[in-house]
Scaffold this active site. Structure first.
Site: not given
Ligand code: NAD
Length: 478
Positions: A148, A159, A174, A176-177, A227, A248, A282-283, A381, A447
């Site tokens: 994630l 999700r 797992k 994100s840190e 990313s 994604e 992201c969107n 981005e 998505h």
């Protein structure tokens, strides 16, 4: 107030095999708020082994029983909404109202996927042989690794977990840190739901932990959100075992504003999209193409809205409309993207500086004008409250710039001319197109990104079936 967590493996919060810890900070102040394990390969092995051991039994349960567990989890999430929302805000930085929406949406999403339990369908087809029927059965894929990002850290657990579990898979998550605490709080709720041990496992960790999961021979699908660069690493690691991937990835969503648009609606939608989650979505519109006759009017409206943004520590001042960026690294990335745009010729219409809010990672709401297609700010981005605007002379010019991107996640068009809108929808090469609105996909939609924005997709029936595979049965009878 800090709290330290343990991995959740095989139904228990065990003692760690390794003592390595990750420090978690509040991005509004950069104060330490907790620690989670920085899991070793041995801990990843233990979590995957538990998921593998549990999978067959879980898949044998009738789907409606699996859905029952999901509903228990969604109820726990709803019952703990305020506590969870505050934790999300504390470690991620989004405003409390948005964190509450994230918790509600998470619970609704789990319920939505649970509803599929009675709707998963196979097929019966004719055979070329006498007395034979061909069945297409839908089966679980097996063990899922869910890796994630930090921007919607709580929702993204659901999700991945909800479609995976209703389909009969087991999962190792797992987080994100940067934002693991909410995932550990989620695991504490799951632990109260009597889920069979090993069906849901959670390991803390950084990129090495993620890499160990992605390259694990007993993982059958890596479901990753994050990313583009990390997506490439994950696909490489998964290739070693020919493990499936669902990716994604990032976006650089174009918004096209035509002279035929409702300008107030367009300016407000683009503005909201730029400050939502401090621009880390992201969107949401990351680059705007405006037809020249309405360029000045649109720019003035957006600048006025951006100027009205209140921002700061969202737990200290609950009325602010924007919080900090998630980390010092993200703040530095946004600041240098704006600096580069200025050296490449973009003009500042508003903002453009790191903001002093007495600590934390705050950036001024920023509008850049006179942008062109060669500038990095229109191509890479940014993920911050920064809006670059470029003039166009026609819809086709806007479509050409929009499509000329390595990303292909979402796009939007603002116009009251149905012919122009339909033309844009036909020509835009993106996974999603929003017409006269910005951001927030529906859980019953699909998505998915094109080009480097990803492989496969999430949500709805098609997202659910990404977590299933087809087995063909040739049934001969007398
Ligand atoms: P990231 O790629 O830096 O990290 C995401 C996760 O990958 C983290 O858990 C990290 O520990 C892990 N990771 C890092 N290196 C790894 C490796 N080599 N192998 C395995 N795992 C590894 O992304 P981020 O900065 O956390 O999130 C922001 C990005 O996510 C943005 O690009 C954004 O557009 C994207 N995103 C996309 C969607 C979508 O639906 N397409 C949704 C949300 C966010």
């Amino acid at each position: 107030m800090t709290k330290d967590y343990h991995n959740f493996i095989n139904g228990t919060f065990g003692k760690q095999a390794s003592t390595a810890l990750l420090e978690v900070l509040n991005p509004a102040t950069n104060e330490t708020i907790g620690h989670v394990p920085n899991s070793s390969r041995a801990e990843v092995d233990a979590a995957v082994a538990a998921a593998k051991e549990a999978q067959t039994g879980w898949e044998r349960l009738p789907p409606i029983h699996r859905a029952g567990y999901l509903r228990k989890i969604s109820k726990k999430v709803r019952d703990n909404k305020e506590r969870l929302a505050e934790l999300i805000t504390r470690e991620q930085g989004k405003v409390l109202g948005l964190a509450q929406v994230e918790v509600d949406f998470t619970a609704d999403y789990i319920d939505y996927m649970a509803e599929w339990a009675r709707r998963i369908e196979g097929e019966v087809i004719t055979s070329d042989r006498p007395n034979e029927t061909i069945l297409l059965l839908r089966k679980a894929v097996g063990v899922i690794a869910g890796i994630l990002p930090w921007n919607f850290p709580f929702f993204l657990i659901a999700r991945k977990l909800a479609p995976a579990l209703v389909a009969g898979n087991t999962i190792v998550i797992k987080p994100s840190e940067e934002t693991p605490l909410n995932a550990f709080a989620f695991a504490e709720l799951v632990a109260e739901c009597d889920l069979p041990p090993g069906v849901f496992n959670l390991v803390g960790g950084s990129r090495e932990t993620g890499a160990a999961l992605a390259g694990h021979r007993d993982v059958n699908l890596v479901s990753f959100t994050g990313s583009v660069g990390t997506g490439v690493h994950i696909m490489r690691a998964a290739a070693e075992n020919l493990t499936r991937v669902n990716l994604e990835l990032g976006g650089k969503a174009p918004a096209i504003v035509l002279a035929s648009a409702d300008l107030n609606l367009a300016a407000n939608a683009v503005y909201q999209s730029r400050i939502l989650n401090s621009g880390q979505v992201c969107n949401c519109a990351e680059r705007v193409y405006v037809e020249r006759p309405v360029l000045q009017a649109f720019t003035d409206k957006v600048v006025a809205l951006m100027k009205s943004t209140t921002y700061g520590d969202p737990l200290k001042d609950r009325s602010v409309s924007m919080g900090p960026l998630v980390s010092a690294a993200q703040l530095a990335k946004v600041a240098s993207a704006v600096e580069l745009a200025r050296t490449q010729g973009a003009q500042l219409a508003l903002g453009g500086k790191i903001a002093d809010r007495g600590g934390g990672n705050h950036y001024e709401p920023t509008v850049l004008v006179d942008c062109n297609h060669d500038m990095e700010i229109m191509r890479t981005e940014t993920f911050g409250p920064v809006l670059p605007i470029q003039a166009i002379d026609s819809l086709d010019e806007g479509i050409r710039y929009a499509n000329d991107s390595e990303y292909g996640l979402t796009s939007s068009i603002f116009s009251n001319d149905l012919n122009a809108v339909m033309h844009a929808c036909r020509e835009l090469k993106f996974g999603e197109t929003y017409v006269n609105r910005e951001h927030f996909e529906a859980m019953q939609g699909f998505h998915a990104g094109r080009r480097k924005s990803g492989i496969g997709g999430a949500d709805g029936k098609h997202g659910l079936y990404e977590y299933m595979e087809t087995q063909v049965v040739y049934l001969q009878t007398k």
